[in-house]
Design a protein around this motif. Structure first.
Motif, PDB file in Angstrom:
ATOM      1  N   PRO A 158       0.814   7.115  -8.729  1.00  0.00           N
ATOM      2  CA  PRO A 158      -0.237   7.945  -8.134  1.00  0.00           C
ATOM      3  C   PRO A 158      -0.393   7.634  -6.648  1.00  0.00           C
ATOM      4  O   PRO A 158      -0.017   6.557  -6.171  1.00  0.00           O
ATOM      5  CB  PRO A 158      -1.490   7.568  -8.935  1.00  0.00           C
ATOM      6  CG  PRO A 158      -1.186   6.235  -9.521  1.00  0.00           C
ATOM      7  CD  PRO A 158       0.286   6.185  -9.743  1.00  0.00           C
ATOM      8  N   ALA A 159      -0.973   8.590  -5.915  1.00  0.00           N
ATOM      9  CA  ALA A 159      -1.059   8.500  -4.452  1.00  0.00           C
ATOM     10  C   ALA A 159      -1.725   7.223  -3.944  1.00  0.00           C
ATOM     11  O   ALA A 159      -1.227   6.623  -2.973  1.00  0.00           O
ATOM     12  CB  ALA A 159      -1.774   9.737  -3.905  1.00  0.00           C
ATOM     13  N   PRO A 160      -2.834   6.750  -4.522  1.00  0.00           N
ATOM     14  CA  PRO A 160      -3.440   5.526  -3.988  1.00  0.00           C
ATOM     15  C   PRO A 160      -2.508   4.313  -4.037  1.00  0.00           C
ATOM     16  O   PRO A 160      -2.489   3.496  -3.105  1.00  0.00           O
ATOM     17  CB  PRO A 160      -4.671   5.314  -4.887  1.00  0.00           C
ATOM     18  CG  PRO A 160      -5.008   6.682  -5.385  1.00  0.00           C
ATOM     19  CD  PRO A 160      -3.684   7.350  -5.575  1.00  0.00           C
ATOM     20  N   ILE A 161      -1.728   4.195  -5.106  1.00  0.00           N
ATOM     21  CA  ILE A 161      -0.803   3.063  -5.196  1.00  0.00           C
ATOM     22  C   ILE A 161       0.376   3.272  -4.255  1.00  0.00           C
ATOM     23  O   ILE A 161       0.879   2.317  -3.640  1.00  0.00           O
ATOM     24  CB  ILE A 161      -0.341   2.853  -6.646  1.00  0.00           C
ATOM     25  CG1 ILE A 161      -1.535   2.436  -7.510  1.00  0.00           C
ATOM     26  CG2 ILE A 161       0.766   1.807  -6.719  1.00  0.00           C
ATOM     27  CD1 ILE A 161      -1.208   2.190  -8.954  1.00  0.00           C
TER      28      ILE A 161
ATOM     29  N   LEU B 100       0.140  -9.396  -2.766  1.00  0.00           N
ATOM     30  CA  LEU B 100      -0.068  -8.094  -2.132  1.00  0.00           C
ATOM     31  C   LEU B 100      -0.684  -8.259  -0.749  1.00  0.00           C
ATOM     32  O   LEU B 100      -1.620  -9.033  -0.551  1.00  0.00           O
ATOM     33  CB  LEU B 100      -0.989  -7.224  -2.990  1.00  0.00           C
ATOM     34  CG  LEU B 100      -0.492  -6.821  -4.373  1.00  0.00           C
ATOM     35  CD1 LEU B 100      -1.515  -5.919  -5.059  1.00  0.00           C
ATOM     36  CD2 LEU B 100       0.856  -6.111  -4.295  1.00  0.00           C
ATOM     37  N   GLN B 101      -0.149  -7.511   0.211  1.00  0.00           N
ATOM     38  CA  GLN B 101      -0.748  -7.443   1.537  1.00  0.00           C
ATOM     39  C   GLN B 101      -1.709  -6.256   1.583  1.00  0.00           C
ATOM     40  O   GLN B 101      -1.330  -5.145   1.208  1.00  0.00           O
ATOM     41  CB  GLN B 101       0.314  -7.249   2.616  1.00  0.00           C
ATOM     42  CG  GLN B 101       1.281  -8.399   2.768  1.00  0.00           C
ATOM     43  CD  GLN B 101       2.200  -8.164   3.949  1.00  0.00           C
ATOM     44  OE1 GLN B 101       1.800  -8.290   5.106  1.00  0.00           O
ATOM     45  NE2 GLN B 101       3.437  -7.802   3.672  1.00  0.00           N
ATOM     46  N   CYS B 102      -2.921  -6.479   2.024  1.00  0.00           N
ATOM     47  CA  CYS B 102      -3.905  -5.414   2.158  1.00  0.00           C
ATOM     48  C   CYS B 102      -4.196  -5.250   3.644  1.00  0.00           C
ATOM     49  O   CYS B 102      -4.939  -6.044   4.233  1.00  0.00           O
ATOM     50  CB  CYS B 102      -5.179  -5.744   1.380  1.00  0.00           C
ATOM     51  SG  CYS B 102      -4.898  -5.957  -0.405  1.00  0.00           S
ATOM     52  N   LEU B 103      -3.583  -4.234   4.258  1.00  0.00           N
ATOM     53  CA  LEU B 103      -3.643  -4.074   5.710  1.00  0.00           C
ATOM     54  C   LEU B 103      -4.361  -2.792   6.091  1.00  0.00           C
ATOM     55  O   LEU B 103      -4.517  -1.875   5.274  1.00  0.00           O
ATOM     56  CB  LEU B 103      -2.227  -4.072   6.297  1.00  0.00           C
ATOM     57  CG  LEU B 103      -1.346  -5.282   5.941  1.00  0.00           C
ATOM     58  CD1 LEU B 103       0.059  -5.092   6.495  1.00  0.00           C
ATOM     59  CD2 LEU B 103      -1.959  -6.565   6.470  1.00  0.00           C
TER      60      LEU B 103
ATOM     61  N   TYR C  57      -6.897  -0.616   4.122  1.00  0.00           N
ATOM     62  CA  TYR C  57      -6.931  -1.238   2.796  1.00  0.00           C
ATOM     63  C   TYR C  57      -7.244  -2.734   2.867  1.00  0.00           C
ATOM     64  O   TYR C  57      -7.198  -3.423   1.846  1.00  0.00           O
ATOM     65  CB  TYR C  57      -5.597  -1.020   2.070  1.00  0.00           C
ATOM     66  CG  TYR C  57      -5.318   0.443   1.824  1.00  0.00           C
ATOM     67  CD1 TYR C  57      -5.925   1.114   0.773  1.00  0.00           C
ATOM     68  CD2 TYR C  57      -4.476   1.160   2.672  1.00  0.00           C
ATOM     69  CE1 TYR C  57      -5.697   2.469   0.568  1.00  0.00           C
ATOM     70  CE2 TYR C  57      -4.240   2.512   2.480  1.00  0.00           C
ATOM     71  CZ  TYR C  57      -4.854   3.161   1.423  1.00  0.00           C
ATOM     72  OH  TYR C  57      -4.638   4.503   1.223  1.00  0.00           O
ATOM     73  N   ALA C  58      -7.600  -3.234   4.046  1.00  0.00           N
ATOM     74  CA  ALA C  58      -7.925  -4.651   4.200  1.00  0.00           C
ATOM     75  C   ALA C  58      -9.048  -5.115   3.273  1.00  0.00           C
ATOM     76  O   ALA C  58      -8.990  -6.238   2.745  1.00  0.00           O
ATOM     77  CB  ALA C  58      -8.276  -4.944   5.657  1.00  0.00           C
ATOM     78  N   PRO C  59     -10.101  -4.288   3.011  1.00  0.00           N
ATOM     79  CA  PRO C  59     -11.161  -4.727   2.093  1.00  0.00           C
ATOM     80  C   PRO C  59     -10.669  -5.028   0.677  1.00  0.00           C
ATOM     81  O   PRO C  59     -11.335  -5.761  -0.066  1.00  0.00           O
ATOM     82  CB  PRO C  59     -12.142  -3.548   2.094  1.00  0.00           C
ATOM     83  CG  PRO C  59     -11.926  -2.877   3.420  1.00  0.00           C
ATOM     84  CD  PRO C  59     -10.462  -3.010   3.674  1.00  0.00           C
ATOM     85  N   LEU C  60      -9.501  -4.473   0.309  1.00  0.00           N
ATOM     86  CA  LEU C  60      -8.994  -4.699  -1.053  1.00  0.00           C
ATOM     87  C   LEU C  60      -8.499  -6.126  -1.257  1.00  0.00           C
ATOM     88  O   LEU C  60      -8.164  -6.513  -2.379  1.00  0.00           O
ATOM     89  CB  LEU C  60      -7.856  -3.710  -1.369  1.00  0.00           C
ATOM     90  CG  LEU C  60      -8.244  -2.230  -1.399  1.00  0.00           C
ATOM     91  CD1 LEU C  60      -7.036  -1.384  -1.789  1.00  0.00           C
ATOM     92  CD2 LEU C  60      -9.399  -1.978  -2.349  1.00  0.00           C
TER      93      LEU C  60
ATOM     94  N   ALA D  54     -13.517  -6.014  -4.895  1.00  0.00           N
ATOM     95  CA  ALA D  54     -13.231  -4.696  -4.333  1.00  0.00           C
ATOM     96  C   ALA D  54     -11.957  -4.115  -4.934  1.00  0.00           C
ATOM     97  O   ALA D  54     -11.880  -2.911  -5.214  1.00  0.00           O
ATOM     98  CB  ALA D  54     -13.117  -4.794  -2.812  1.00  0.00           C
ATOM     99  N   PHE D  55     -10.958  -4.972  -5.148  1.00  0.00           N
ATOM    100  CA  PHE D  55      -9.701  -4.496  -5.739  1.00  0.00           C
ATOM    101  C   PHE D  55      -9.928  -4.023  -7.174  1.00  0.00           C
ATOM    102  O   PHE D  55      -9.408  -2.973  -7.583  1.00  0.00           O
ATOM    103  CB  PHE D  55      -8.658  -5.611  -5.705  1.00  0.00           C
ATOM    104  CG  PHE D  55      -7.281  -5.172  -6.114  1.00  0.00           C
ATOM    105  CD1 PHE D  55      -6.482  -4.457  -5.235  1.00  0.00           C
ATOM    106  CD2 PHE D  55      -6.777  -5.463  -7.376  1.00  0.00           C
ATOM    107  CE1 PHE D  55      -5.203  -4.044  -5.602  1.00  0.00           C
ATOM    108  CE2 PHE D  55      -5.508  -5.057  -7.751  1.00  0.00           C
ATOM    109  CZ  PHE D  55      -4.720  -4.336  -6.857  1.00  0.00           C
TER     110      PHE D  55
END
Length: 398
Positions: free
Chosen positions: A102-105, A212-215, A218-221, A226-227
């Motif tokens: 899906p688009a978010p992933i 996982l890098q959250c950049l 998507y940094a709050p994830l 939050a994730f």
């Protein structure tokens, strides 16, 4: 005959200036791909002078870059791969199954290619094998070949795997072949639900393990709470998994594989124009119907190059993988046993017999004269230009 316009022309014309403006945003892998495509089949890589053995026509053939993202280098790579895979085909129905993220992933996958693309492969293969082994469905051990694509027709980021699966498998006790019902492989809704659940489980494990890098946005994830909240709607939406009708025989399987296994984000044959308007190419709009699906799109050179480079894979990442009974470790033994049960000769034996009947004709020439069709021979080698290993030293430097 070469296309009038190539992806290489875009990079050669607009790449140097774009590299300067994007130097902090381009990875080493993307820079290498740009350089390889720009130099492919040019004097930079060297080559050889050819002379026709019949009419003395001379030509120069420059070497290929052999980069797996280069549109010009995939035809020969696909041919070699298909020759190796041809001996693995069985006289059974083959099915085409597609697993899409899906688009978010897909959005976070761009910053975590190795992890998320790897999960896409492993979870898709596990899903197929688990449902196939269930006695309520097939009750058999199966094999599958999966091919990763990360683009759609417009070159946007759209990770999905295409699976080519024989229509049947080895019984759980290993004593017989179990065939699928005619025209039906496995229920896609069941595949979709298991794929969704297992992928999100593995994605959560990867996040917990700090993989996982959250950049950017998507940094709050990076925060576990939050994730976990971000995953909630993904557990409730439908994930796209579908199975197409079986191929019309092994020859159709090979034709499909020839198109898909070594495809890149943009084929030279799809390019239409490069002018003051930008780069125009053909694409297919799957939301439209009939002939209206086939359209053209024009992008600025910068956007065209950006989209193309979205799909550069991590170094060493395999985009074609074999699972289950088609995994390299046990494939030969499995195919031998299945052919015995189906009472058919191996493709290798049949091919050897055909060559014997034909008198074992010689291999066709690698280079053919464009004037008379005779074989061309190499009469001179052209050395490649030396690579620049470092910036030039300023005058007076030690």
């Amino acid at each position: 005959m070469h296309p009038a316009l190539e992806v290489a022309d875009v990079f050669r014309t607009y790449g140097p200036a774009w590299r300067q403006t994007q130097q902090t945003h381009l990875s080493l892998g993307q820079l290498k791909v740009m350089s390889a495509i720009e130099q492919c089949r040019t004097a930079t890589l060297g080559g050889h002078v050819l002379r026709c053995s019949a009419c003395a026509h001379q030509d120069i053939a420059y070497n290929s870059c052999r980069n797996r993202h280069c549109p010009k280098c995939q035809a020969n790579a696909a041919k070699r791969w298909l020759e190796a895979r041809q001996v693995d085909l069985l006289p059974v129905d083959y099915y085409h199954v597609v697993f899409t993220l899906p688009a978010p992933i897909s959005a976070i996958a761009y910053y975590n290619k190795a992890v998320i693309y790897g999960l896409l492969f492993e979870v898709a293969a596990e899903t197929l094998r688990t449902i196939a082994a269930d006695p309520k469905h097939l009750g058999a051990q199966i094999g599958a070949t999966l091919v990763l694509h990360t683009w759609d027709s417009a070159m946007t980021h759209h990770p999905h795997v295409h699976g080519i699966v024989p229509g049947g498998g080895l019984s759980l006790d290993g004593e017989r072949w179990i065939a699928c019902k005619p025209g039906f492989f496995l229920p896609v809704r069941v595949l979709s639900r298991l794929f969704r659940r297992r992928f999100l489980e593995e994605l959560s494990k990867a996040h917990t393990a700090g993989q996982l890098q959250c950049l950017g946005e998507y940094a709050p994830l990076a925060d576990p709470a939050a994730f976990a909240k971000w995953l909630v709607p993904l557990r409730q939406c439908e994930w796209v998994v579908y199975a197409k009708r079986p191929f019309a025989g092994p020859a159709a399987v090979l034709a499909y594989l020839a198109r898909y296994t070594h495809r890149v984000a943009m084929a030279n044959s799809r390019l239409v124009a490069m002018d003051e308007q930008g780069i125009t190419f053909r694409w297919k709009d799957y939301r439209a119907q009939g002939r209206t699906r086939h359209k053209t799109m024009t992008l600025s050179p910068d956007e065209f190059m950006r989209r193309f480079l979205l799909h550069v894979l991590p170094s060493g990442f395999h985009r074609i993988r074999h699972y289950g009974l088609l995994a390299n470790a046990g494939r030969r033994d499995y195919l031998r046993r299945v052919r015995a049960w189906l009472q058919v000769a191996s493709v290798t034996t049949e091919t050897q017999g055909a060559h014997a009947e034909a008198g074992n004709p010689s291999t066709p020439p690698t280079f053919v004269c464009p004037d008379c069709g005779a074989a061309m021979i190499i009469v001179e080698l052209l050395a490649r230009k030396p690579l620049i290993r470092a910036p030039p030293q300023p005058e007076g430097a030690a």
